[in-house]
Design a protein around this motif. Sequence first.
Motif, PDB file in Angstrom:
ATOM      1  N   GLU A 156       0.360 -15.162  -0.756  1.00 35.65           N
ATOM      2  CA  GLU A 156       0.858 -15.471  -1.754  1.00 35.65           C
ATOM      3  C   GLU A 156      -0.246 -15.876  -2.947  1.00 35.65           C
ATOM      4  N   ILE A 211      11.566 -20.410  -2.587  1.00 33.35           N
ATOM      5  CA  ILE A 211      10.989 -18.605  -2.415  1.00 33.35           C
ATOM      6  C   ILE A 211       9.655 -18.788  -3.103  1.00 33.35           C
ATOM      7  N   GLY A 212       8.795 -19.698  -3.106  1.00 32.72           N
ATOM      8  CA  GLY A 212       7.652 -19.312  -3.883  1.00 32.72           C
ATOM      9  C   GLY A 212       7.381 -19.724  -4.982  1.00 32.72           C
ATOM     10  N   SER A 244       5.651 -13.057  -6.330  1.00 34.75           N
ATOM     11  CA  SER A 244       5.846 -13.432  -4.874  1.00 34.75           C
ATOM     12  C   SER A 244       7.321 -13.697  -4.477  1.00 34.75           C
ATOM     13  N   GLY A 245       7.884 -14.398  -5.337  1.00 36.86           N
ATOM     14  CA  GLY A 245       9.250 -14.668  -4.818  1.00 36.86           C
ATOM     15  C   GLY A 245      10.530 -14.439  -5.736  1.00 36.86           C
ATOM     16  N   ARG A 246      10.122 -14.127  -6.930  1.00 35.55           N
ATOM     17  CA  ARG A 246      11.292 -13.783  -7.885  1.00 35.55           C
ATOM     18  C   ARG A 246      11.869 -12.214  -7.732  1.00 35.55           C
ATOM     19  N   SER A 280      13.435  -6.868  -5.376  1.00 35.38           N
ATOM     20  CA  SER A 280      12.860  -7.992  -4.733  1.00 35.38           C
ATOM     21  C   SER A 280      11.543  -7.605  -4.448  1.00 35.38           C
ATOM     22  N   HIS A 401      16.125 -13.212   1.289  1.00 36.06           N
ATOM     23  CA  HIS A 401      14.886 -12.842   1.931  1.00 36.06           C
ATOM     24  C   HIS A 401      14.987 -11.337   1.713  1.00 36.06           C
ATOM     25  N   LEU A 461       8.856 -12.038   0.748  1.00 35.17           N
ATOM     26  CA  LEU A 461       8.830 -13.151  -0.441  1.00 35.17           C
ATOM     27  C   LEU A 461       7.576 -13.926   0.339  1.00 35.17           C
ATOM     28  N   HIS A 464       7.524 -17.152   2.305  1.00 37.93           N
ATOM     29  CA  HIS A 464       8.117 -16.981   3.440  1.00 37.93           C
ATOM     30  C   HIS A 464       6.939 -16.263   4.607  1.00 37.93           C
TER      31      HIS A 464
END
Length: 495
Positions: A156, A211-212, A244-246, A280, A401, A461, A464
């Motif tokens: 990440e 989620i980051g 990374s997570g959005r 994602s 996820h 993500l 994760h």
Amino acid sequence: MICSRRGFLAGLAAAPIALSVGCAATRSGDPGPRPLPIPPLAPASVGPDGIRRFRLRALRGTAEILPGKSTPTWGYNGAILGPTLRARRGETVAVTVENALPEATTVHWHGMHVPASMDGGPHQTIAPGGIWEPSWTVEQQAATLWYHPHPHGATEKHVHRGLSGFFLIDDESADALELPKTYGVDDIPLVIQDRRFTADGALDESDPSNIGLLGDTIVTNGIAGAYLDVRTTRVRLRILNGSSGRLYNLALADDREFELVATDGGLLSRPVAARTVHLSPGERVEIVVPVAAGENVMLRSLPIQDRGTLEADLARGFGFDDSFDILELRAARTLRASAAVPDSLVAIAPIAAPGGPVDRSFDLQWFQINQQRMDMNRIDFTVQVDTAEIWSVRNADNWPHNFHVHDVQFLILEINGAPPPSELSGWKDTVYTPPGTNLTLALRFTHHADPTNPYMYHCHLLLHEDRGMMGQFLVLAPGQQPAPRQMGAMTHGHG
């Protein structure tokens, strides 16, 4: 104007509490939008052996992501992001990768069908000052792929600091289609990322949500507040969710229709008319947008609609209610006419019929797959080369996820027992799995058998993945026995 609604979670509790603030106005003194940077095509040399050779150097730099601010960043061959590598199906490519960073990293060829020893996953670590020289033959159709770091436990932050780039594959079938294809003119690579910044302009890596690292500023091709000058009546956007997570729910601000022509692994069988497209982290799409002379239209990210069983308070905390401006398309007063998108694109041969027996099942929950966290010295299963399998992937969690598999492109057979919508009918290597959702995937493992070096499967993500939501498998030839190498002897030093 950079406008968002920001939602973060405090800490990493299993049941996080959402914290939301309103839409941020343009910063005082902000000079306004800037032209979209186009990643340069990476120089390549082709010798008498026919091998196409590239060079990448991961290094530290300083970038002006925000107007008037200097941000310490990492990049390939430059301060942030990396050049676009481009090769043709059937070519052999070789990449010399040098690590000029202060810590070990890797370079993973995301979406590439590649031998496991060349995959660039967490087993192919490059030490500081080290060199890695992978080579492989491109054995897949035209597609928009990408490359990024994959060091175990640190992916990440390596991506967040700026390390990623496009890898485009061309072939004769795609060449023959009348699609926009002039790189940087009507065929535009677009990586969308979100970032937070400290008061002095540095990247803020504190307080990740579950989620980051959710950001309140959108960064498009390395800058905030970008616009694109459009000079043709249609423009092809090759869009990568490099966050990374959005998650993003992309649409044009005036709700105009566009045509979806490709997903992760290449062109669809026929274009799909759409007004929104969902991405994602790690997913890519190619869309063709019609424009009229003299108009301006904004590509936006709208609130996420595909939430599965996700509760409203968690959705807010995960940024699902946020809206952002992504890229302004500014059409010239006179435009060159573009051909209409063809009614038919490329044939997609099925791997397996829906309803067949499932070969493997994967439950996604918290930072685990099948109630296990990643162990670099554990092989989770083996697959026989030149065989097809059906996998069931279930999000058994109250978190979002997704699911990424190295080496292969797969087809989605079913989503909760129903056929996938047309926009998910093509080749994928990464797929969003909302809470409570069950996917059935068909995969075929060809060409590359290796008893020593594994491939990964994981949630993309990146927090994760870093926290252990990953596993690994070997592809074996008939009669071959696993002989995995233990971690510790895998780092590449000076070449």
